[in-house]
Design an enzyme around this catalytic site. Structure first.
Site, PDB file in Angstrom:
ATOM      1  N   LYS A 121       0.822  -1.223   0.000  1.00  0.00           N
ATOM      2  CA  LYS A 121       0.000   0.000   0.000  1.00  0.00           C
ATOM      3  C   LYS A 121       0.844   1.256   0.000  1.00  0.00           C
ATOM      4  O   LYS A 121       0.473   2.253  -0.623  1.00  0.00           O
ATOM      5  CB  LYS A 121      -0.970   0.002   1.187  1.00  0.00           C
ATOM      6  CG  LYS A 121      -2.103  -0.984   1.006  1.00  0.00           C
ATOM      7  CD  LYS A 121      -3.292  -0.649   1.884  1.00  0.00           C
ATOM      8  CE  LYS A 121      -4.478  -1.532   1.529  1.00  0.00           C
ATOM      9  NZ  LYS A 121      -5.623  -1.333   2.387  1.00  0.00           N
ATOM     10  N   LYS A 204      -4.836  -9.896  -5.980  1.00  0.00           N
ATOM     11  CA  LYS A 204      -6.024 -10.123  -5.150  1.00  0.00           C
ATOM     12  C   LYS A 204      -7.195  -9.251  -5.624  1.00  0.00           C
ATOM     13  O   LYS A 204      -6.979  -8.092  -5.993  1.00  0.00           O
ATOM     14  CB  LYS A 204      -5.649  -9.746  -3.708  1.00  0.00           C
ATOM     15  CG  LYS A 204      -6.690 -10.013  -2.672  1.00  0.00           C
ATOM     16  CD  LYS A 204      -6.239  -9.505  -1.302  1.00  0.00           C
ATOM     17  CE  LYS A 204      -6.609  -8.060  -1.097  1.00  0.00           C
ATOM     18  NZ  LYS A 204      -6.943  -7.678   0.272  1.00  0.00           N
ATOM     19  N   LYS A 207     -11.386  -4.044  -3.141  1.00  0.00           N
ATOM     20  CA  LYS A 207     -12.374  -2.970  -3.343  1.00  0.00           C
ATOM     21  C   LYS A 207     -11.731  -1.692  -3.836  1.00  0.00           C
ATOM     22  O   LYS A 207     -12.391  -0.855  -4.435  1.00  0.00           O
ATOM     23  CB  LYS A 207     -13.234  -2.706  -2.110  1.00  0.00           C
ATOM     24  CG  LYS A 207     -12.609  -2.822  -0.760  1.00  0.00           C
ATOM     25  CD  LYS A 207     -13.632  -2.426   0.313  1.00  0.00           C
ATOM     26  CE  LYS A 207     -13.652  -3.369   1.487  1.00  0.00           C
ATOM     27  NZ  LYS A 207     -12.414  -3.398   2.258  1.00  0.00           N
TER      28      LYS A 207
HETATM   29  N1  AQP Z   1      -9.749 -11.139  -2.559  1.00  0.00           N
HETATM   30  C1  AQP Z   1     -10.010 -11.639  -1.370  1.00  0.00           C
HETATM   31  N2  AQP Z   1     -10.128 -12.969  -1.198  1.00  0.00           N
HETATM   32  C2  AQP Z   1     -10.410 -13.485   0.035  1.00  0.00           C
HETATM   33  N3  AQP Z   1     -10.604 -12.721   1.130  1.00  0.00           N
HETATM   34  C3  AQP Z   1     -10.497 -11.389   0.993  1.00  0.00           C
HETATM   35  N4  AQP Z   1     -10.624 -10.369   1.855  1.00  0.00           N
HETATM   36  C4  AQP Z   1     -10.441  -9.193   1.218  1.00  0.00           C
HETATM   37  N5  AQP Z   1     -10.189  -9.416  -0.079  1.00  0.00           N
HETATM   38  C5  AQP Z   1     -10.203 -10.774  -0.250  1.00  0.00           C
HETATM   39  C6  AQP Z   1     -10.932 -10.551   3.266  1.00  0.00           C
HETATM   40  O1  AQP Z   1     -11.955  -9.648   3.625  1.00  0.00           O
HETATM   41  C7  AQP Z   1     -11.753  -9.227   4.973  1.00  0.00           C
HETATM   42  C8  AQP Z   1     -11.843  -7.744   5.074  1.00  0.00           C
HETATM   43  O2  AQP Z   1     -10.809  -7.123   4.377  1.00  0.00           O
HETATM   44  P1  AQP Z   1     -10.625  -5.553   4.531  1.00  0.00           P
HETATM   45  O3  AQP Z   1     -11.668  -4.829   3.841  1.00  0.00           O
HETATM   46  O4  AQP Z   1     -10.484  -5.186   5.955  1.00  0.00           O
HETATM   47  O5  AQP Z   1      -9.236  -5.279   3.911  1.00  0.00           O
HETATM   48  P2  AQP Z   1      -8.519  -5.882   2.694  1.00  0.00           P
HETATM   49  O6  AQP Z   1      -8.096  -7.281   2.958  1.00  0.00           O
HETATM   50  O7  AQP Z   1      -7.409  -4.918   2.399  1.00  0.00           O
HETATM   51  O8  AQP Z   1      -9.643  -5.888   1.564  1.00  0.00           O
HETATM   52  P3  AQP Z   1      -9.659  -5.093   0.236  1.00  0.00           P
HETATM   53  O9  AQP Z   1     -10.919  -5.370  -0.469  1.00  0.00           O
HETATM   54  O10 AQP Z   1      -8.387  -5.345  -0.522  1.00  0.00           O
HETATM   55  O11 AQP Z   1      -9.714  -3.589   0.768  1.00  0.00           O
HETATM   56  P4  AQP Z   1      -8.802  -2.378   0.356  1.00  0.00           P
HETATM   57  O12 AQP Z   1      -8.846  -2.349  -1.128  1.00  0.00           O
HETATM   58  O13 AQP Z   1      -9.433  -1.169   1.003  1.00  0.00           O
HETATM   59  O14 AQP Z   1      -7.426  -2.645   0.896  1.00  0.00           O
HETATM   60  C9  AQP Z   1     -10.399  -9.777   5.429  1.00  0.00           C
HETATM   61  O15 AQP Z   1     -10.630 -10.933   6.199  1.00  0.00           O
HETATM   62  C10 AQP Z   1      -9.740 -10.139   4.136  1.00  0.00           C
HETATM   63  O16 AQP Z   1      -8.818 -11.193   4.298  1.00  0.00           O
END
Ligand code: AQP
Length: 342
Positions: A121, A204, A207
């Protein structure tokens, strides 16, 4: 007096999701689906909209408010029942941030520098990243340990942060000569613990990916879901009949994993059904399945979002229930550390 195994503590599940954008299929299969299953197994579950984590990168205040309520609706629509689980937003329970400060003094700079999420990030621009983004894992350790949570269901990407949570607990216990914080166990289960981007099987699904075509949002309508799956990157070969045949085919593996997770089958069971099919035939099957599973969730989310006052009431009640647990644990932590007047 350093490694207090989780088994010495009352079993308690904690997890959170950032209101940093709309929910994705990755969040659903990797987290939300598992959250409601754990609740329905009769476990003591605490689930949180981690808004303080979200602001470690810039969030427009109005969008943050909207995303927090939409995320709450997403939890409930995915089966998390506020009558059975505690559901709240992180900033409404101040003990998270208070314990995080103590953990900032326990965790070491080197530990944070090794976190892959920090490296991804902050990228080459680490000098300009917020201090909060760097300290993110200490706040996450506080989120978990302020409940003495023993189990944390997460996607594969969060495994390193749970390991760091265990390091923080062990160092705190060691430094102060106590067995106060548990060695929390990650729960990383199912066929879709790492859902990948629909445009690039090495990334991955996220969002905050700038490409909307890379992800399925829980708010996408049926046509959009079908179109995104139809356009998902694949290779020209037919599907194999065993999981071994998906090695070196990340995009194909991703779509099969998604199918397996939706149907609660193993990858081998799915391939026994669809092995030999071309993507032209498999993608419509997957699209129909995804629409059937996700449409009821998006319809319910829209219904819940019509009454934001009710969502705010659910969050406020959840915060009160959460504080019944966090206030005594923070008080005891302050006593252990030697802070007067706790
Ligand atoms: N692609 C994924 N596959 C499986 N699990 C996922 N999680 C997120 N993306 C995937 C799981 O969702 C939970 C919440 O995640 P988060 O929103 O706190 O943060 P993150 O992992 O950083 O998710 P994003 O979507 O990638 O958010 P941004 O883009 O804001 O950083 C966690 O349990 C995560 O493992």
């Amino acid at each position: 007096m350093t490694d207090a195994p989780a088994s010495q503590f009352t079993p308690r599940v904690f997890s959170g999701i950032q209101p940093s954008g709309g929910l994705t299929l990755g969040n659903y299969l990797g987290a939300l689906k598992r959250f409601s299953e754990m609740q329905n197994e009769g476990r003591d579950c605490i689930y949180c909209m981690v808004d303080l984590h979200a602001i470690t990168v810039w969030q427009d205040p109005d969008k943050l408010r909207h995303n927090t309520r939409e995320l709450t609706a997403g939890f409930i629509a995915s089966g998390v029942d506020p009558e059975k689980s505690i559901l709240f937003n992180q900033s409404a329970v101040p003990e998270h941030a208070q314990l995080a400060w103590i953990f900032n003094t326990v965790a070491r700079m080197g530990w944070m520098q090794r976190m892959t999420q920090w490296k991804d990030k902050a990228g080459k621009n680490a000098e300009k990243a917020s201090l909060g983004l760097f300290a993110y894992p200490a706040l996450m350790a506080a989120d978990i340990l302020v409940y003495h949570a023993t189990h944390v269901p997460v996607g594969e990407d969060q495994k390193q942060h749970i390991e760091l949570t265990r390091d923080v607990a062990a160092k705190f216990n060691h430094d102060y000569g106590v067995d106060f914080f548990p060695m929390t166990e990650p729960v990383i289960e199912g066929a879709a613990t790492r859902v990948m981007s629909l445009r690039d099987g090495s990334k991955k699904m996220s969002k905050s990916d700038p490409s909307d075509a890379s992800r399925i949002n829980l708010t996408d309508d049926a046509d959009t879901i079908a179109k995104k799956i139809r356009k998902a990157k694949t290779d020209p070969d037919a599907l194999p009949s065993e999981a071994k045949g998906l090695e070196d085919r990340p995009e194909a593996r991703n779509l099969v994993n998604i199918y397996a997770a939706f149907t609660n089958k193993t990858v081998d069971q799915v391939l026994a059904e669809v092995g030999g099919k071309q993507f032209g035939e498999f993608k419509p099957m997957l699209a129909d399945l995804a629409v059937a599973k996700l449409s009821p969730i998006s319809t319910e989310m829209a219904r819940l979002l019509d009454d934001t006052a009710e969502i705010d009431r659910i969050l406020a009640r959840g915060a009160e229930q959460a504080r019944e647990i966090t206030v005594p644990i923070l008080k005891k932590t302050y006593e252990i550390v030697g802070l007067v007047g706790a």
